[in-house]
Design a protein around this motif. Structure first.
Motif, PDB file in Angstrom:
ATOM      1  N   ALA A 138       0.844  -1.195   0.000  1.00  0.00           N
ATOM      2  CA  ALA A 138       0.000   0.000   0.000  1.00  0.00           C
ATOM      3  C   ALA A 138       0.879   1.244   0.000  1.00  0.00           C
ATOM      4  O   ALA A 138       0.452   2.320  -0.408  1.00  0.00           O
ATOM      5  CB  ALA A 138      -0.923  -0.003   1.211  1.00  0.00           C
ATOM      6  N   LEU A 139       2.088   1.085   0.466  1.00  0.00           N
ATOM      7  CA  LEU A 139       3.070   2.159   0.499  1.00  0.00           C
ATOM      8  C   LEU A 139       3.935   2.037  -0.750  1.00  0.00           C
ATOM      9  O   LEU A 139       4.539   0.986  -0.979  1.00  0.00           O
ATOM     10  CB  LEU A 139       3.940   2.020   1.757  1.00  0.00           C
ATOM     11  CG  LEU A 139       5.138   2.947   1.891  1.00  0.00           C
ATOM     12  CD1 LEU A 139       4.669   4.384   2.076  1.00  0.00           C
ATOM     13  CD2 LEU A 139       6.003   2.506   3.061  1.00  0.00           C
ATOM     14  N   ASP A 140       3.978   3.089  -1.567  1.00  0.00           N
ATOM     15  CA  ASP A 140       4.771   2.999  -2.788  1.00  0.00           C
ATOM     16  C   ASP A 140       6.252   3.270  -2.484  1.00  0.00           C
ATOM     17  O   ASP A 140       6.598   3.902  -1.484  1.00  0.00           O
ATOM     18  CB  ASP A 140       4.242   3.931  -3.879  1.00  0.00           C
ATOM     19  CG  ASP A 140       4.394   5.389  -3.519  1.00  0.00           C
ATOM     20  OD1 ASP A 140       5.273   6.047  -4.107  1.00  0.00           O
ATOM     21  OD2 ASP A 140       3.648   5.865  -2.648  1.00  0.00           O
ATOM     22  N   LEU A 141       7.101   2.781  -3.356  1.00  0.00           N
ATOM     23  CA  LEU A 141       8.543   2.883  -3.177  1.00  0.00           C
ATOM     24  C   LEU A 141       9.006   4.333  -3.066  1.00  0.00           C
ATOM     25  O   LEU A 141       9.828   4.671  -2.215  1.00  0.00           O
ATOM     26  CB  LEU A 141       9.257   2.178  -4.342  1.00  0.00           C
ATOM     27  CG  LEU A 141      10.772   2.240  -4.370  1.00  0.00           C
ATOM     28  CD1 LEU A 141      11.369   1.632  -3.111  1.00  0.00           C
ATOM     29  CD2 LEU A 141      11.306   1.522  -5.606  1.00  0.00           C
ATOM     30  N   GLU A 142       8.475   5.208  -3.884  1.00  0.00           N
ATOM     31  CA  GLU A 142       8.896   6.612  -3.876  1.00  0.00           C
ATOM     32  C   GLU A 142       8.597   7.276  -2.532  1.00  0.00           C
ATOM     33  O   GLU A 142       9.419   8.003  -1.994  1.00  0.00           O
ATOM     34  CB  GLU A 142       8.226   7.381  -5.015  1.00  0.00           C
ATOM     35  CG  GLU A 142       8.644   8.833  -5.122  1.00  0.00           C
ATOM     36  CD  GLU A 142      10.151   9.027  -5.321  1.00  0.00           C
ATOM     37  OE1 GLU A 142      10.678  10.044  -4.821  1.00  0.00           O
ATOM     38  OE2 GLU A 142      10.806   8.175  -5.945  1.00  0.00           O
ATOM     39  N   THR A 143       7.427   7.018  -1.979  1.00  0.00           N
ATOM     40  CA  THR A 143       7.062   7.585  -0.680  1.00  0.00           C
ATOM     41  C   THR A 143       7.977   7.052   0.413  1.00  0.00           C
ATOM     42  O   THR A 143       8.423   7.804   1.284  1.00  0.00           O
ATOM     43  CB  THR A 143       5.587   7.262  -0.351  1.00  0.00           C
ATOM     44  OG1 THR A 143       4.764   7.796  -1.391  1.00  0.00           O
ATOM     45  CG2 THR A 143       5.172   7.850   0.983  1.00  0.00           C
ATOM     46  N   ALA A 144       8.279   5.765   0.374  1.00  0.00           N
ATOM     47  CA  ALA A 144       9.170   5.165   1.371  1.00  0.00           C
ATOM     48  C   ALA A 144      10.565   5.762   1.268  1.00  0.00           C
ATOM     49  O   ALA A 144      11.194   6.081   2.284  1.00  0.00           O
ATOM     50  CB  ALA A 144       9.224   3.653   1.182  1.00  0.00           C
TER      51      ALA A 144
END
Length: 141
Positions: A67-73
Motif C-alpha cells: 500500500a506504500l509505494d517505493l517513492e514515498t518510502a
C-alpha cells in the motif's frame, strides 16, 4: 508515512514492490534470509494493520500488495536521514552524496576549500570517575 520501516518490514516491502499480490509463501521465498512461515505471516499481518500493505482473501490464503509505494518510502527515509545527520538540509545531503562519487584526492581538495578559516574549540567534556565493583582491578584499564 509516520514511522520508519523495520528491517524485516523493508525486506517484505521489497518483495511486494517487485511481486504485487504475493502470498506469504511467495514473500518468504523472496526474502534474502530464511525465516519461518509463521514469522513472515505475522509481519505481513502487522503491516496490514499499520496500513503498509493491503491483503485480499484468495481461498484459504491472503495475497499481499504494498500500500506504500517505493517513492514515498524513499522520500521518508531520505527525509529522516537529512533530519538526523544534515540538520534538515537536503542540499547538504545532496552535496555529501555527490562527494561519494569523487576520488579521494578530489574529496581532500573539496574539504580543504570548504574548511572554515577559524576553528572553534570544542568545550572539554567533564569526565566522571569510573566506578568499578570492588572485585575488579581498575589498574588493568
Amino acid at each position: 508515512m509516520k514511522g520508519r520501516l523495520a528491517e524485516l518490514e523493508l525486506e517484505c516491502m521489497k518483495v511486494l514492490w517487485k511481486y504485487p499480490g504475493a502470498s506469504v509463501a511467495q514473500v518468504r521465498a523472496g526474502l534474502p534470509r530464511p525465516l519461518a512461515y509463521t514469522t513472515v505471516m505475522t509481519v505481513l499481518d502487522r503491516m496490514s494493520a499499520k496500513g503498509l500493505v493491503e491483503r485480499q482473501k484468495n481461498g484459504r490464503a491472503y495475497l499481499y500488495t504494498a500500500a506504500l509505494d517505493l517513492e514515498t518510502a524513499r522520500r521518508s527515509a531520505v527525509g529522516r536521514l537529512a533530519a538526523r545527520f544534515f540538520d534538515n538540509d537536503p542540499a547538504a545531503l545532496a552535496r555529501y552524496a555527490s562527494r561519494l562519487r569523487m576520488s579521494k584526492e578530489d574529496r581532500d581538495e573539496d574539504e580543504a576549500a570548504l574548511a572554515p578559516v577559524t576553528h572553534r574549540r570544542a568545550r572539554p567534556v567533564a569526565r566522571r570517575a569510573a566506578v568499578f565493583p570492588s572485585h575488579m582491578d581498575d589498574s588493568l584499564l
